[in-house]
Write an enzyme that holds these catalytic residues in place. Structure first.
Site, PDB file in Angstrom:
ATOM      1  N   HIS A 399     -19.902 -21.819  42.070  1.00  0.00           N
ATOM      2  CA  HIS A 399     -20.288 -20.439  41.785  1.00  0.00           C
ATOM      3  C   HIS A 399     -19.691 -19.981  40.459  1.00  0.00           C
ATOM      4  CE1 HIS A 399     -21.919 -18.916  45.758  1.00  0.00           C
ATOM      5  NE2 HIS A 399     -21.457 -20.104  46.095  1.00  0.00           N
ATOM      6  N   PHE A 408     -10.931 -20.714  40.017  1.00  0.00           N
ATOM      7  CA  PHE A 408     -10.150 -20.669  41.251  1.00  0.00           C
ATOM      8  C   PHE A 408     -11.047 -21.047  42.414  1.00  0.00           C
ATOM      9  CE2 PHE A 408     -12.007 -16.611  40.267  1.00  0.00           C
ATOM     10  CZ  PHE A 408     -12.582 -16.203  41.454  1.00  0.00           C
ATOM     11  N   LEU A 467     -15.944 -23.026  44.771  1.00  0.00           N
ATOM     12  CA  LEU A 467     -15.267 -23.163  43.480  1.00  0.00           C
ATOM     13  C   LEU A 467     -15.866 -22.146  42.521  1.00  0.00           C
ATOM     14  CD1 LEU A 467     -13.314 -24.644  41.575  1.00  0.00           C
ATOM     15  CD2 LEU A 467     -15.171 -26.252  41.065  1.00  0.00           C
ATOM     16  N   GLU A 468     -15.041 -21.244  42.035  1.00  0.00           N
ATOM     17  CA  GLU A 468     -15.495 -20.138  41.192  1.00  0.00           C
ATOM     18  C   GLU A 468     -14.954 -20.287  39.770  1.00  0.00           C
ATOM     19  OE1 GLU A 468     -17.381 -17.551  42.127  1.00  0.00           O
ATOM     20  OE2 GLU A 468     -17.173 -17.302  44.303  1.00  0.00           O
ATOM     21  N   THR A 469     -15.763 -19.852  38.810  1.00  0.00           N
ATOM     22  CA  THR A 469     -15.279 -19.705  37.444  1.00  0.00           C
ATOM     23  C   THR A 469     -15.775 -18.384  36.895  1.00  0.00           C
ATOM     24  OG1 THR A 469     -15.342 -20.588  35.182  1.00  0.00           O
ATOM     25  CG2 THR A 469     -17.256 -21.018  36.563  1.00  0.00           C
TER      26      THR A 469
END
Length: 726
Positions: A399, A408, A467-469
């Site tokens: 994501h 994060f 998994l985000e950025t």
């Protein structure tokens, strides 16, 4: 220092901005304000006084364009998007103070499904092109992008420095940030608009300019990526199986790639059909003795950075990283990859929903075969792999995030015995990738209907993460994220898995482990999990003890003791420049942008140090290439993201002379570590406060200081609105 604009609105559980102003009640626009033209799919091209605007392409989003100051009748009025010859000749009079070589346009950004019964308030993505005979060198184009009904969800990102991107095809096809001023502005018709400008540089005849919120990754680019990956894996002898799971509501295919080493397959056994779906062809073979890794992306279509992360994973598996044992991973695991979960939303230029305005990442566990087929099929494929392919080892749903900074994970590790293991994977990822921020991770994030929460509840001991950025930036670097950064994050996910495997004994004795070089002649960095008693073992022991303490409502044990510098307690140095009596190491010649620059040293291994530039770029440098300093002097810019105390002396516990409020912008002249705490010296002025003194960059530290901690001062490249910010 000076106060900044009010802090962003609160966040809901999905991490989106929540504001009464963003509700569906809308704001009535003035007759000359933003006006959408035609419903979705009805009109996607507009001719405006010699320039042609279009969103009639993959991932395009534009609902109408008007030129500010245009004469009545100058706007296009033909139903097919063309102008009459008379209106095309009319040129807008220049507004007061505007250059004759400057033109201002209002661009209507559609919300997801706007103009249909499924209309939503999700509005953040825009992507349009500009072409025509008027495209020439020196022309300045000013844009006001907005939607009077549904406010753009870009406020937090713009406060953090988000800039739209531009490219010129065919002369300059690579995306780059626009160079002009970029800000939010409330227009006279009360529309909140993103304003930015672009001055055309060298332009070739027939060039088409493209503008977008962020670096796009349309469906056609994903198709090229997966086709290239499939070809490379097949040419290397790997097992590759490609199948269509289902069709989307608009008839676009949702595909699943299965990749592993070709040896060890069962010649007869294949995975069974996915429950609820007729087989679209043969299913992949079963590989006894191997576990499964399941990766998906683009359930939210506007989150284009997630496709760059996936690109990093696929390229690393295909062997682009010589220091990563891709062959060993393929021998141990079967990778199941869904490149695009929401192809309709991507193609239609949506921000968060599918073609019916549904957030598909709330449909897991309750998906309908007719309404939410991609989710039901992906969920079924994952459960089937879990049952028939040795269980899921790692589940990653990729994501991008608009309000939480950095890279994060959201995890849902409620299963007994999983808490420490999920944290250990993120620890390894943070050590491998400087962009990944362990303190930003949330490990008990149970959100109903999301992929990671539903899969975690059905799979024993699986590591399940979203998994985000961030679209824009993190806390540790002054420069914005780029595709190269997201690609490196994807590769680091595989490195982190290898580190955890090594510690837990998954690797065979012949497995080759990644060893990042410290430069020519420097000691190589050992893999984190390779040495008993090393970093991974120490972190695993601490996390296990901490999780037991938290379960008993006790405090965690003291953090790890680390020799040498760390991100939280760095050392400072200047990288030496070439001279008659000094020749830099070969690695520095390959990264000449480090020569002569001040750096932070955030980790030491033998005689080598990880040196970090203010931009966030890092490199392992030999000690002989550095001139160490007690402090770093210069001009440093920050934004307070918490209330921060100023003390009269550098030591902690000194008298407080002033408190800076969250959102305050400030400039510092010195950075130094005092008794294990990173402190900066700030001087007040008439624009904000008048007190001089010392403040701490960190509010609290992670259990391993090499991970940094929770910052209270966020580094900036320059003060917003200054000349350097253009």
């Amino acid at each position: 220092a000076r106060p900044e604009e009010p802090a962003p609105s609160p966040l809901d559980s999905e991490g989106e901005e929540v504001s009464a102003e963003a509700s569906n009640t809308g704001i009535e626009s003035s007759p000359r304000g933003f006006q959408p033209e035609g419903g979705p799919g009805q009109r996607r091209t507009w001719e405006v006084n010699g320039l042609v605007f279009s969103s009639d392409f993959d991932s395009g989003n534009c609902g109408g364009v008007t030129e500010v100051g245009a004469e009545p009748g100058a706007s296009p009025d033909a139903a097919d998007g063309s102008s009459t010859r008379k209106s095309a000749r009319k040129r807008p009079p220049n507004g007061k103070g505007r250059s004759s070589n400057s033109r201002l346009f209002r661009v209507y950004a559609r919300s997801d499904c706007e103009g249909t019964p499924c209309e939503t308030a999700e509005c953040a993505w825009f992507h349009f092109s500009v072409s025509g005979v008027e495209i020439k060198e020196g022309l300045r184009l000013d844009f006001q992008v907005g939607n009077p009904k549904h406010k753009l969800k870009l406020r937090r990102l713009l406060c953090d420095g988000l800039r739209p991107v531009v490219r010129s095809v065919p002369s300059m096809p690579e995306w780059r940030f626009v160079a002009g001023e970029c800000r939010l502005k409330v227009l006279k018709d009360r529309t909140l608009a993103l304003t930015f400008s672009h001055t055309i540089g060298r332009a070739s005849k027939g060039d088409v300019l493209h503008f977008a919120t962020c670096f796009p990754y349309p469906l056609e680019a994903v198709s090229r990526l997966t086709a290239t990956f499939e070809e490379r894996m097949q040419s290397s002898g790997a097992y590759v199986h490609r199948e269509k799971l289902c069709d989307s509501l608009e008839g676009r295919p949702v595909e699943l790639l299965t990749v592993t080493a070709s040896s060890g397959q069962s010649n007869l056994a294949r995975q069974p059909p996915i429950p609820g779906f007729l087989s679209k062809g043969t299913r992949p073979h079963v590989f006894p003795g191997r576990q499964a890794i399941f990766i998906s992306a683009r359930v939210h279509p506007g989150e284009a950075p997630s496709s760059y992360v996936l690109e990093g994973i696929l390229k690393a598996l295909a062997g682009s990283r010589r220091d990563l044992d891709a062959a060993g991973l393929l021998q141990r695991y079967v990778f199941f990859i869904v490149p695009v979960l929401n192809p309709d939303g991507v193609a239609m230029g949506h921000h968060r929903t599918d073609s019916r305005g549904v957030n598909l990442n709330r449909m897991y566990g309750q998906a309908d075969a007719l309404k939410h087929a991609p989710i039901l099929a992906a969920e079924g494929a994952c459960r089937t792999a879990n049952q028939w392919q040795g269980g899921i080892r790692l589940y990653l749903d990729l994501h991008a995030h608009g309000s939480r900074r950095g890279c994060f994970t959201f995890g849902d590790d409620g299963q007994e015995g999983l808490t420490a293991r999920s944290r250990l994977f993120c620890y390894a990822l943070a050590r491998r990738c400087p962009l990944f921020e362990y303190p930003q991770c949330v490990f008990t994030h149970n959100s109903e209907g999301t992929g990671k929460s539903v899969m975690s509840s059905h799979m024993d001991k699986a590591l399940c993460f979203t998994l985000e950025t961030n679209y824009c930036r993190g806390h540790y670097s002054t420069d914005p994220f780029t595709p190269a950064a997201w690609i490196s994050l994807g590769a680091a996910c595989l490195e982190a898995l290898i580190d955890v495997d090594t510690l837990e004994g998954y690797n065979g004795p012949e497995a080759r482990l990644p060893q990042p070089s410290g430069g020519s002649g420097a000691q190589p960095t050992p893999p984190l999990g390779a040495v008993p008693g090393g970093d991974m073992a120490a972190a695993a022991q601490w996390l296990s003890a901490a999780c037991k303490a938290w379960a008993a409502s006790n405090d965690a044990p003291p953090g790890l003791s680390v020799e040498g510098p760390s991100r939280a307690c760095p050392e400072f140095a200047v990288v030496r420049s070439p001279s008659q009596d000094y020749n830099p190491s070969q690695e520095l010649w390959l990264h000449y942008d480090f020569l002569g620059q001040p750096v932070e040293l955030v980790e030491a291994r033998g005689e080598s140090y990880r040196a970090v530039l203010p931009t966030g770029s890092s490199l392992w440098v030999q000690g002989r290439d550095l001139i160490k300093q007690d402090a770093l002097l210069g001009r440093f810019f920050y934004r307070c993201i918490h209330d921060v105390d100023i003390t009269d002396a550098p030591e902690l516990g000194s008298a407080v002379v002033h408190t800076l409020r969250s959102g305050t912008l400030l400039e510092a002249s010195e950075r130094r570590v005092v008794n294990g705490c990173l402190r900066v010296y700030v001087a007040g002025n008439d624009g904000g406060f008048k007190a001089n003194g010392w403040v701490s960059e960190y509010r609290s530290l992670a259990f391993d200081p090499r991970l940094g901690g929770e910052v209270q001062l966020m580094r900036l490249r320059c003060l917003p609105g200054s000349r350097q910010d253009r």
